[in-house]
Design an enzyme around this catalytic site. Sequence first.
Site, mmCIF file in Angstrom:
data_model
loop_
_atom_site.group_PDB
_atom_site.id
_atom_site.type_symbol
_atom_site.label_atom_id
_atom_site.label_comp_id
_atom_site.label_asym_id
_atom_site.label_seq_id
_atom_site.Cartn_x
_atom_site.Cartn_y
_atom_site.Cartn_z
ATOM 1 N N HIS A 148 -12.491 3.761 36.318
ATOM 2 C CA HIS A 148 -12.052 3.629 34.925
ATOM 3 C C HIS A 148 -10.822 2.729 34.882
ATOM 4 C CE1 HIS A 148 -9.389 6.715 36.536
ATOM 5 N NE2 HIS A 148 -8.564 6.471 35.533
ATOM 6 N N HIS A 203 -7.210 1.933 32.023
ATOM 7 C CA HIS A 203 -6.475 2.364 30.837
ATOM 8 C C HIS A 203 -6.102 1.135 30.014
ATOM 9 C CE1 HIS A 203 -6.340 6.380 32.498
ATOM 10 N NE2 HIS A 203 -6.078 5.800 33.653
ATOM 11 N N GLU A 243 -0.287 3.304 34.616
ATOM 12 C CA GLU A 243 -0.442 4.725 34.966
ATOM 13 C C GLU A 243 0.481 5.067 36.125
ATOM 14 O OE1 GLU A 243 -3.791 7.544 37.111
ATOM 15 O OE2 GLU A 243 -4.478 6.019 35.717
ATOM 16 N N HIS A 294 -9.682 1.524 38.653
ATOM 17 C CA HIS A 294 -9.348 2.374 39.792
ATOM 18 C C HIS A 294 -10.168 3.653 39.772
ATOM 19 C CE1 HIS A 294 -6.714 3.553 36.473
ATOM 20 N NE2 HIS A 294 -6.585 4.745 37.038
ATOM 21 N N GLU A 309 -1.612 12.325 35.707
ATOM 22 C CA GLU A 309 -1.619 10.932 35.277
ATOM 23 C C GLU A 309 -0.646 10.868 34.100
ATOM 24 O OE1 GLU A 309 -5.558 9.867 34.010
ATOM 25 O OE2 GLU A 309 -6.403 10.080 36.006
#
Length: 183
Positions: free
Chosen positions: A65, A67, A72, A111, A125
Site C-alpha cells: 500500500h 499513503h 509514515e 511498502h 503507524e
Amino acid sequence: MKNLPWNQAAYGYVPQPIATTLAGVNMRLTPGGSVRIADSSNFPISKTIAAALVKLQPGAMRELHWHPNNDEWQYYLTGQGRMTVFAGNGVARTFDYRAGDVGYVPFAFGHYIQNTGTETLWYLEIFKSDRFADVSLNQWMALTPRDLVRDNLNVGPELLDVLRKEKWPVVKYPGFSYYPRNR
C-alpha cells in the site's frame, strides 16, 4: 481523587475529549490481524496527527500500500518484522525491525510489512495529518478494468481472479514458514 466528567478539569472545561481508546474503534479485522485507526473522524481533537495500531499474526503481512497524504512514522511494540519500501525507478530497500525500533516511509512510497517471527507483531503507524489514508495495491488493481491490468502487467487469470475489491489491510501470505529456508 474524584473522577470528573471528560470535559471538566480542575480549572474549567475542555471543548473536546482529550483521550480516546483504540479498543474496537474503527477496527478492520481480517484474516491475519487487524488495524485500528484513530484520527479526526473518531477523535475530533486530533487535528494534526493520525495513527493506526496494526496487529500482524505470524504468517501475516500489512499488504502492499501507500499513503497519499503524508510520510509514515512507525514504532514497533512487540514481535519482529520486515518492511520493503519501493521508490521510483525500480529502487527498493528492505529493513528488519523488532520491538523498540522506529521505521519511516516517505510520502507516497509503496511498502509492505511482514511478520517474520513466531509471535504477534504489533506496531503503530503515525502520520502528521488529521486523517488516516492509504491505497491498497490489491484493491486498486481489482477496481481497474481486467483487460487493462492483464495487458499492462502481462498476467493471467490466476492473479486476476484473486484480486479483492474490498480492502484487506492485513493478509495471510502463502508459503510462510517460521524457519529460514535453506539457501
